[in-house]
Motif scaffolding. Structure first.
Motif, short mmCIF file in Angstrom:
data_model
loop_
_atom_site.label_atom_id
_atom_site.label_comp_id
_atom_site.label_asym_id
_atom_site.label_seq_id
_atom_site.Cartn_x
_atom_site.Cartn_y
_atom_site.Cartn_z
N VAL A 147 1.06 -1.11 -0.09
CA VAL A 147 0.14 0.21 -0.04
C VAL A 147 0.68 1.34 0.00
N TYR A 148 1.85 1.25 0.92
CA TYR A 148 3.04 2.23 0.83
C TYR A 148 3.60 2.59 -0.68
N PHE A 149 3.89 1.56 -1.29
CA PHE A 149 4.32 1.79 -2.61
C PHE A 149 3.41 2.38 -3.53
N GLU A 150 2.08 1.77 -3.45
CA GLU A 150 1.34 2.46 -4.40
C GLU A 150 0.83 3.72 -4.02
N ASP A 151 0.60 4.32 -2.80
CA ASP A 151 0.13 5.55 -2.42
C ASP A 151 1.33 6.47 -2.46
N CYS A 152 2.55 6.01 -2.15
CA CYS A 152 3.59 7.05 -2.00
C CYS A 152 4.85 6.89 -2.90
N VAL A 153 4.93 5.87 -3.68
CA VAL A 153 6.39 5.85 -4.25
C VAL A 153 6.20 5.69 -5.94
N ILE A 154 5.26 4.91 -6.28
CA ILE A 154 5.07 4.75 -7.78
C ILE A 154 4.31 5.94 -8.30
N GLY A 155 4.26 6.06 -9.47
CA GLY A 155 3.66 7.02 -10.34
C GLY A 155 3.63 7.23 -11.81
N GLY A 156 3.17 8.03 -12.46
CA GLY A 156 3.27 7.93 -14.00
C GLY A 156 2.47 7.28 -14.90
N PRO A 157 2.28 7.28 -16.03
CA PRO A 157 1.58 6.58 -17.05
C PRO A 157 1.82 5.06 -16.88
N GLY A 158 0.68 4.39 -16.49
CA GLY A 158 0.87 2.84 -16.51
C GLY A 158 1.78 2.33 -15.30
N ALA A 159 1.88 3.17 -14.15
CA ALA A 159 2.68 2.84 -13.09
C ALA A 159 2.01 1.50 -12.50
N PHE A 160 2.89 0.66 -11.91
CA PHE A 160 2.30 -0.41 -11.04
C PHE A 160 3.21 -1.06 -10.19
N ILE A 161 2.80 -2.03 -9.38
CA ILE A 161 3.76 -2.69 -8.42
C ILE A 161 3.78 -4.08 -8.42
N VAL A 162 4.74 -4.95 -8.47
CA VAL A 162 4.66 -6.35 -8.23
C VAL A 162 5.17 -6.72 -6.94
N PRO A 163 4.30 -7.07 -5.92
CA PRO A 163 5.05 -7.39 -4.54
C PRO A 163 5.59 -8.76 -4.68
N VAL A 164 6.61 -8.93 -3.77
CA VAL A 164 7.32 -10.23 -3.58
C VAL A 164 6.85 -10.69 -2.13
N ARG A 165 6.17 -11.66 -1.86
CA ARG A 165 5.69 -12.14 -0.88
C ARG A 165 6.34 -13.34 -0.03
N ASP A 166 7.05 -13.99 -1.02
CA ASP A 166 7.92 -15.12 -0.45
C ASP A 166 9.02 -15.36 -1.20
N ARG A 167 10.10 -16.00 -0.66
CA ARG A 167 11.42 -16.27 -1.12
C ARG A 167 11.15 -16.87 -2.60
N ASP A 168 10.39 -17.95 -2.65
CA ASP A 168 10.24 -18.72 -3.73
C ASP A 168 9.87 -17.85 -5.14
N GLY A 169 8.88 -16.81 -4.72
CA GLY A 169 8.17 -16.03 -5.70
C GLY A 169 9.26 -14.90 -6.30
N PHE A 170 10.34 -14.52 -5.41
CA PHE A 170 11.14 -13.53 -5.93
C PHE A 170 11.57 -13.43 -7.35
N GLY A 171 12.12 -14.64 -8.05
CA GLY A 171 12.58 -14.41 -9.30
C GLY A 171 11.46 -14.21 -10.44
N GLN A 172 10.41 -14.91 -10.26
CA GLN A 172 9.24 -14.92 -11.04
C GLN A 172 8.57 -13.35 -10.82
N ALA A 173 8.75 -12.76 -9.68
CA ALA A 173 7.98 -11.56 -9.33
C ALA A 173 8.92 -10.49 -10.62
N ILE A 174 10.20 -10.72 -10.30
CA ILE A 174 10.95 -9.85 -11.07
C ILE A 174 10.67 -10.02 -12.75
#
Length: 271
Positions: free
Chosen positions: A200-227
């Motif tokens: 939520v912090y990244f969505e409300d305070c960090v990202i911005g601009g056309p098409g801006a988005f986040i991809v959270p990393v919630r577990d170690r196994d999903g780190f590579g896939q998220a990137i």
């Protein structure tokens, strides 16, 4: 008869005219995207997370999905650089700008990242990271249809300028900011620098601009896939979605100064 020196001078002058006509002084390469990967190396990232993060970028640039996204663009190439950041005193361009257009050039970029040692530094200044990353576009040697900063982080901004100010300044310049909030550890294990709702912090305070988005990393196994997923989305380009320049306006879901306030409490309470 002209002397050998006169002939030599005339030849050199003629060649200079030819070279200048072929290579413009300020020639730039047209690319689909100019991308700065701004990677968190703050002390709150443990060694395992730091290694997963680095390996995630290495593997992503060798993955067919990422290469396909690059090759199918209008120009079929991107310009990309790799920045490491932590507190206000540490931002570094550790892999300079590269033009990536196919599997071979992507592999070269991946090898450059893979050679980097695992480093960790004090503090979390997302605002300083954004300002430093934005300054790198002047050195890209490319002319991109889009410019984006891909910033990872495992905690909120807690030093330097407020992150909202830095974000707003970059959005006004037409730079998109996308986020990879790292939310692997929770509770006591997360440490004082982290917050439970970092997405939520990244969505409300960090990202911005056309098409801006986040991809959270919630577990170690999903780190590579998220990137990998985030890179594919960035390179392919999402349909433009104009975001509010000031996401911290009334009704915001989180205090965008939470990191600075928490850090102040730590300093006051530490013996």
């Amino acid at each position: 008869m002209r002397s050998p020196n006169t002939i030599r001078t005339a030849f050199i002058g003629a060649m200079a005219v030819v070279v200048c006509s072929v290579l413009p002084v300020h020639a730039q390469v047209d690319v689909d995207l100019e991308l700065v990967l701004a990677v968190d190396v703050s002390g709150s990232m443990d060694s395992g997370e730091a290694e997963l993060q680095r390996n995630g970028y290495v593997d992503a640039f060798r993955h067919p999905d990422v290469i396909r996204a690059i090759e199918t663009g209008l120009h079929g190439r991107i310009a990309v650089s790799y920045v490491e950041w932590a507190g206000t005193q540490h931002q570094a361009l550790v892999v300079p700008w590269r033009i990536v257009a196919d599997a071979d050039s992507a592999d070269v970029f991946a090898r450059d990242i893979n050679r980097l040692p695992i480093r960790r530094h004090f503090g979390t200044s997302i605002s300083s990271a954004l300002e430093f990353a934005a300054a790198q576009f002047a050195q890209s040697g490319a002319r991109g249809f889009r410019r984006a900063i891909d910033v990872s982080g495992d905690g909120p901004n807690n030093m330097g300028a407020p992150v909202v100010e830095a974000r707003d300044a970059l959005v006004r310049k037409g730079i998109a900011i996308n986020g990879l909030p790292v939310m692997i550890r929770e509770g006591i294990a997360a440490g004082r620098a982290r917050i439970p709702n970092l997405d939520v912090y990244f969505e409300d305070c960090v990202i911005g601009g056309p098409g801006a988005f986040i991809v959270p990393v919630r577990d170690r196994d999903g780190f590579g896939q998220a990137i990998r997923r985030k890179l594919v989305l960035e390179i392919a380009g999402l349909p433009p979605r104009v975001m509010q320049v000031a996401e911290s306006a009334a009704g915001s879901r989180i205090d965008c100064l939470i990191g600075e306030k928490n850090r102040g409490n730590w300093i006051l309470n530490d013996p």
